[in-house]
Write an enzyme that holds these catalytic residues in place. Structure first.
Site, PDB file in Angstrom:
ATOM      1  N   THR A   1      -7.694   1.341  -1.623  1.00  0.00           N
ATOM      2  CA  THR A   1      -7.341   0.086  -1.901  1.00  0.00           C
ATOM      3  C   THR A   1      -8.494  -0.685  -2.006  1.00  0.00           C
ATOM      4  O   THR A   1      -9.352  -0.680  -1.310  1.00  0.00           O
ATOM      5  CB  THR A   1      -6.497  -0.607  -1.121  1.00  0.00           C
ATOM      6  OG1 THR A   1      -6.347  -1.990  -1.211  1.00  0.00           O
ATOM      7  CG2 THR A   1      -6.841  -0.654   0.493  1.00  0.00           C
TER       8      THR A   1
ATOM      9  N   CYS B   1      -7.860  -3.139  -8.743  1.00  0.00           N
ATOM     10  CA  CYS B   1      -6.729  -3.067  -8.109  1.00  0.00           C
ATOM     11  C   CYS B   1      -6.259  -1.543  -8.247  1.00  0.00           C
ATOM     12  O   CYS B   1      -6.109  -1.245  -9.369  1.00  0.00           O
ATOM     13  CB  CYS B   1      -5.732  -3.962  -8.075  1.00  0.00           C
ATOM     14  SG  CYS B   1      -4.127  -3.662  -7.179  1.00  0.00           S
TER      15      CYS B   1
END
Length: 233
Positions: free
Chosen positions: A83, A197
């Site tokens: 992430t 992202c």
């Protein structure tokens, strides 16, 4: 082959992309029935997300540091945090274990430099777009100029990530808006755009635009394979 440690679940939708990309690259490199040696710890993202939006980053760091320690004990030779946003607590995670941690922004920067990109747009969660832990690293460590969307665009990008993509929802109207924002970043001087992202590539791919896109999940996964096969520079 080194064992790849994955700290995932944020969200599991993008962790799935990591697992697939890593194994496809290992098979391409080694052929036959080869697959990656992986030790995965997948957290409960609901807990992490609530702490993010409450600004309780120390609590997220504690949870992820404990998870990272479990990955190390499970036999991983190095760790990848699956992430972008949680690289905000990269230092706390790194200091909690003795194995190397491959930073997603460093892998992305190396790909940009290889392609002679010096000015780049950045899409991600509001935390990633607003704060310096990611874009500051690109600028300070690698000399890359980072352009972010305006406030209204940032809100849309952020909301689509949490309210749609992390839930596995891919909406055509959201793709249209994202592509408009990517075009706006290009008009403001971005030579390329970072999909900062790991869920964004579920919505927007390179076939959707002529503006170069850098999928951080794919780039990070490729870096992990290089490191696993001892071919990293």
């Amino acid at each position: 082959m080194k064992t790849i440690g994955l700290l995932g679940g944020m969200s599991w939708e993008s962790t799935l992309s990591y697992y697939k990309a890593i194994n496809e690259r290992i098979r391409a490199e080694l052929g036959g029935l080869h697959s990656a040696k992986i030790c995965l710890y997948s957290v409960d993202f609901d807990e992490i997300e609530k702490l993010q939006h409450a600004g309780k980053w120390d609590e997220t760091a504690r949870i992820l540091a404990q998870a990272a320690q479990s990955v190390e004990k499970g036999g991983a030779d190095f760790l990848m945090i699956c992430t972008n946003t949680m690289h905000k607590v990269f230092d706390q995670i790194e200091s909690s274990i003795s194995i190397p941690v491959l930073h997603i922004a460093d892998a992305t920067a190396q790909a940009l430099i290889k392609d002679n990109i010096t000015s780049v747009g950045l899409l991600g969660t509001r935390f990633t777009m607003e704060q310096d832990f990611y874009k500051g690293r690109l600028t300070e460590h690698f000399g890359i100029n980072v352009i972010t969307p305006n406030a209204g665009e940032q809100t849309l990008v952020h909301d689509v990530i949490y309210k749609e993509l992390c839930l596995g929802l891919v909406k055509p109207e959201s793709k249209v808006r994202y592509l408009e924002i990517i075009d706006n970043l290009h008009k403001r001087g971005a030579q390329a755009v970072i999909l900062g992202c790991t869920e964004i590539a579920l919505l927007v791919q390179q076939v959707d635009t002529n503006i170069p896109l850098y999928d951080t999940a794919e780039i990070h996964a490729a870096r992990g394979v290089e490191f696993s096969l001892l071919r990293a520079p």
